[in-house]
Design a protein around this motif. Structure first.
Motif, PDB file in Angstrom:
ATOM      1  N   THR A 113      45.513  46.702  41.696  1.00 61.82           N
ATOM      2  CA  THR A 113      44.134  46.751  42.184  1.00 61.82           C
ATOM      3  C   THR A 113      43.171  47.170  41.080  1.00 61.82           C
ATOM      4  OG1 THR A 113      42.639  47.815  43.754  1.00 61.82           O
ATOM      5  CG2 THR A 113      44.512  49.111  42.989  1.00 61.82           C
ATOM      6  N   ILE A 114      41.964  46.611  41.090  1.00 59.70           N
ATOM      7  CA  ILE A 114      40.996  46.926  40.038  1.00 59.70           C
ATOM      8  C   ILE A 114      40.306  48.264  40.281  1.00 59.70           C
ATOM      9  CG2 ILE A 114      38.961  45.785  41.060  1.00 59.70           C
ATOM     10  CD1 ILE A 114      38.386  44.734  38.154  1.00 59.70           C
ATOM     11  N   GLN A 115      40.339  48.756  41.512  1.00 65.23           N
ATOM     12  CA  GLN A 115      39.763  50.068  41.803  1.00 65.23           C
ATOM     13  C   GLN A 115      40.789  50.955  42.476  1.00 65.23           C
ATOM     14  OE1 GLN A 115      35.709  49.198  43.684  1.00 65.23           O
ATOM     15  NE2 GLN A 115      35.263  50.846  42.261  1.00 65.23           N
ATOM     16  N   ASP A 116      40.818  52.213  42.030  1.00 64.74           N
ATOM     17  CA  ASP A 116      41.619  53.255  42.650  1.00 64.74           C
ATOM     18  C   ASP A 116      43.115  53.050  42.451  1.00 64.74           C
ATOM     19  OD1 ASP A 116      41.454  55.732  43.752  1.00 64.74           O
ATOM     20  OD2 ASP A 116      41.496  55.051  45.826  1.00 64.74           O
ATOM     21  N   ALA A 117      43.511  52.575  41.270  1.00 65.05           N
ATOM     22  CA  ALA A 117      44.927  52.502  40.943  1.00 65.05           C
ATOM     23  C   ALA A 117      45.469  53.921  40.741  1.00 65.05           C
ATOM     24  CB  ALA A 117      45.135  51.678  39.679  1.00 65.05           C
ATOM     25  N   GLY A 118      46.783  54.057  40.863  1.00 63.21           N
ATOM     26  CA  GLY A 118      47.412  55.346  40.632  1.00 63.21           C
ATOM     27  C   GLY A 118      47.739  56.064  41.924  1.00 63.21           C
ATOM     28  N   ILE A 119      48.059  57.331  41.798  1.00 64.29           N
ATOM     29  CA  ILE A 119      48.463  58.143  42.940  1.00 64.29           C
ATOM     30  C   ILE A 119      47.231  58.582  43.709  1.00 64.29           C
ATOM     31  CG2 ILE A 119      49.566  60.317  43.604  1.00 64.29           C
ATOM     32  CD1 ILE A 119      51.427  59.924  41.193  1.00 64.29           C
ATOM     33  N   GLU A 120      47.208  58.332  45.014  1.00 64.84           N
ATOM     34  CA  GLU A 120      46.011  58.575  45.825  1.00 64.84           C
ATOM     35  C   GLU A 120      46.140  59.753  46.769  1.00 64.84           C
ATOM     36  OE1 GLU A 120      45.292  54.968  47.891  1.00 64.84           O
ATOM     37  OE2 GLU A 120      44.806  53.816  46.101  1.00 64.84           O
ATOM     38  N   SER A 121      47.354  60.252  46.966  1.00 63.60           N
ATOM     39  CA  SER A 121      47.523  61.385  47.878  1.00 63.60           C
ATOM     40  C   SER A 121      48.695  62.217  47.413  1.00 63.60           C
ATOM     41  CB  SER A 121      47.748  60.908  49.322  1.00 63.60           C
ATOM     42  OG  SER A 121      48.933  60.141  49.405  1.00 63.60           O
ATOM     43  N   PHE A 244      45.317  61.668  34.487  1.00 61.48           N
ATOM     44  CA  PHE A 244      44.180  60.906  33.972  1.00 61.48           C
ATOM     45  C   PHE A 244      43.457  60.274  35.157  1.00 61.48           C
ATOM     46  CE2 PHE A 244      41.916  57.278  32.274  1.00 61.48           C
ATOM     47  CZ  PHE A 244      41.476  57.709  31.032  1.00 61.48           C
ATOM     48  N   ARG A 245      42.135  60.351  35.139  1.00 59.84           N
ATOM     49  CA  ARG A 245      41.351  59.641  36.158  1.00 59.84           C
ATOM     50  C   ARG A 245      40.465  58.607  35.474  1.00 59.84           C
ATOM     51  NH1 ARG A 245      39.069  62.796  40.925  1.00 59.84           N
ATOM     52  NH2 ARG A 245      40.813  61.823  42.003  1.00 59.84           N
ATOM     53  N   PHE A 246      40.578  57.362  35.918  1.00 57.45           N
ATOM     54  CA  PHE A 246      39.771  56.301  35.335  1.00 57.45           C
ATOM     55  C   PHE A 246      38.300  56.485  35.704  1.00 57.45           C
ATOM     56  CE2 PHE A 246      43.941  54.145  35.710  1.00 57.45           C
ATOM     57  CZ  PHE A 246      44.098  53.803  34.371  1.00 57.45           C
ATOM     58  N   PRO A 247      37.388  56.389  34.743  1.00 56.78           N
ATOM     59  CA  PRO A 247      35.967  56.389  35.069  1.00 56.78           C
ATOM     60  C   PRO A 247      35.645  55.307  36.097  1.00 56.78           C
ATOM     61  CG  PRO A 247      36.267  56.610  32.706  1.00 56.78           C
ATOM     62  CD  PRO A 247      37.626  56.318  33.287  1.00 56.78           C
ATOM     63  N   GLY A 248      34.905  55.666  37.111  1.00 61.10           N
ATOM     64  CA  GLY A 248      34.582  54.722  38.173  1.00 61.10           C
ATOM     65  C   GLY A 248      35.775  54.306  39.000  1.00 61.10           C
ATOM     66  N   LEU A 249      36.934  54.931  38.746  1.00 64.54           N
ATOM     67  CA  LEU A 249      38.205  54.540  39.378  1.00 64.54           C
ATOM     68  C   LEU A 249      38.542  53.070  39.089  1.00 64.54           C
ATOM     69  CD1 LEU A 249      37.939  56.306  42.865  1.00 64.54           C
ATOM     70  CD2 LEU A 249      39.137  57.104  40.814  1.00 64.54           C
ATOM     71  N   VAL A 250      38.055  52.557  37.958  1.00 61.28           N
ATOM     72  CA  VAL A 250      38.198  51.139  37.623  1.00 61.28           C
ATOM     73  C   VAL A 250      39.238  50.960  36.512  1.00 61.28           C
ATOM     74  CG1 VAL A 250      37.029  49.137  36.612  1.00 61.28           C
ATOM     75  CG2 VAL A 250      35.875  50.513  38.355  1.00 61.28           C
ATOM     76  N   SER A 251      40.170  50.035  36.741  1.00 66.99           N
ATOM     77  CA  SER A 251      41.201  49.737  35.747  1.00 66.99           C
ATOM     78  C   SER A 251      41.786  48.366  36.061  1.00 66.99           C
ATOM     79  CB  SER A 251      42.311  50.801  35.794  1.00 66.99           C
ATOM     80  OG  SER A 251      42.952  50.797  37.060  1.00 66.99           O
ATOM     81  N   ASP A 252      42.691  47.906  35.212  1.00 69.59           N
ATOM     82  CA  ASP A 252      43.525  46.760  35.535  1.00 69.59           C
ATOM     83  C   ASP A 252      44.954  47.140  35.163  1.00 69.59           C
ATOM     84  OD1 ASP A 252      43.715  46.491  32.761  1.00 69.59           O
ATOM     85  OD2 ASP A 252      42.472  44.682  32.669  1.00 69.59           O
ATOM     86  N   GLN A 253      45.880  46.240  35.446  1.00 68.20           N
ATOM     87  CA  GLN A 253      47.288  46.580  35.247  1.00 68.20           C
ATOM     88  C   GLN A 253      47.596  46.916  33.792  1.00 68.20           C
ATOM     89  OE1 GLN A 253      50.207  43.536  36.323  1.00 68.20           O
ATOM     90  NE2 GLN A 253      51.460  45.135  37.262  1.00 68.20           N
ATOM     91  N   GLN A 254      47.031  46.150  32.871  1.00 65.95           N
ATOM     92  CA  GLN A 254      47.267  46.400  31.454  1.00 65.95           C
ATOM     93  C   GLN A 254      46.769  47.778  31.047  1.00 65.95           C
ATOM     94  OE1 GLN A 254      45.214  43.717  28.791  1.00 65.95           O
ATOM     95  NE2 GLN A 254      46.598  44.132  27.098  1.00 65.95           N
TER      96      GLN A 254
END
Length: 333
Positions: A113-121, A244-254
């Motif tokens: 997902t492009i937003q909110d990847a990673g551990i959420e809870s 690590f927290r992505f700015p804007g919760l925005v990332s891609d798989q790479q």
């Protein structure tokens, strides 16, 4: 070190100050040279650690280490340990059965997902939340209500109160007085802060699409964004965590895999209060403490006020993000 229940936070703090002395020291590494990723195994009886970074300071060589069972980090002189250097793949394989590596793999599985990847809870079985507050670049002062209110609500049942702060290098540079105020609260054992890397610059465009925004902006130097933030933390007397927290919760798989290759666990959220998302048991709650999001802060304060009786009865607590993550993955495959 014996495994501690998530609620025994004061005991955890005593452990960090006594048993893990260097981990909690307020040392400021002012003359850092040769700061770089460095992976491998380090041993000091009776504990094994995974090495993440190496650097020099005033003629001494230091390591940034993580306890793969508890996710606690520490800084120590290399000479204190038996050390076996490895590449990152070999090091991850060596520690593959630990909660730390299980959490990294979980974050990678949630990387599409492009937003909110990673551990959420964190721990869904616990009644309470993991509070994370982002400190993005801002001209406004720190919203100190967050920290004074959580201390006042929890001081009789939970002290120090755990909170995770996602900090940028630019915010640290622009807000030295606010940073000192937070460090003083921690030194007085009022709060315990897990410092999350939130990138150095936190670039954002109001016009660019998400796939070319934040850390996905063309030309972004990910190594700089990660490592310069860690160096700024150390120079300010802060201990970098493995999160690590992505700015804007925005990332891609790479990008997610680039971050996990630094040994960092991406942390998302399932309850961004300013967006109307309601926290559930074990939620990783997101608010902004940089003065830019009063709605989210007000919603959190209202949430605290609604839980006053539950807090007094120890039926609704704030949890240490590291403990929530490591306990969730302790028994998983």
């Amino acid at each position: 070190m014996n495994k501690l229940p998530a609620k025994t936070l004061l005991t955890v703090f005593i452990c960090l100050t006594a048993f893990c002395g260097a981990a909690y020291s307020q040392a400021n590494y002012r003359k850092i040279d040769n700061y770089k990723p460095f992976y491998g195994w380090a041993h000091h009886f009776p504990q094994d650690y995974m090495i993440l970074r190496q650097f020099d300071n005033e003629g001494k060589n230091y390591l940034l280490l993580v306890n793969p069972q508890t996710l606690e980090t520490r800084i120590d002189e290399r000479s204190f340990y038996d050390v076996k250097p490895m590449d990152v793949a070999a090091a991850r394989d060596f520690f593959k059965s630990t909660p730390y590596q299980k959490a990294l793999r979980r974050a990678e599985k949630q990387s599409v997902t492009i937003q909110d990847a990673g551990i959420e809870s964190g721990l869904p079985k616990e009644t309470g939340i993991n509070l994370t507050a982002d400190l993005c670049p801002s001209h406004r002062p720190l919203d100190r209500r967050i920290f004074t209110d959580i201390f006042n609500e929890f001081k009789k049942v939970e002290r120090p109160v755990p909170v995770a702060l996602s900090v940028t290098g630019v915010w640290m540079r622009q807000h030295p007085q606010d940073l000192d105020w937070l460090k003083q609260m921690q030194q007085k054992h009022e709060i315990y802060i897990t410092w999350i890397n939130h990138s150095f610059n936190h670039h954002v465009s109001l016009k660019a699409p998400l796939k070319e925004n934040f850390l996905l902006e063309p030309g972004t130097n990910i190594s700089y964004e990660v490592l310069e933030t860690e160096k700024a933390m150390l120079k300010n007397g802060l201990l970098p965590s493995v999160f690590f927290r992505f700015p804007g919760l925005v990332s891609d798989q790479q990008l997610v895999y680039k971050i996990t290759d630094f040994g960092l666990i991406p942390i998302g959220t399932d309850a961004w209060l300013a967006k109307g998302q309601q926290p559930q048991a074990g939620s990783i709650v997101l608010i902004h403490g940089n003065g830019n999001e009063p709605t989210g802060v007000n919603d959190f304060i209202k949430l605290l006020q609604s839980k006053t009786r539950s807090i007094a009865g120890k039926q609704w607590l704030l949890y240490d993000l590291r403990e929530s993550v490591d306990e969730e993955f302790e028994g998983s495959k």
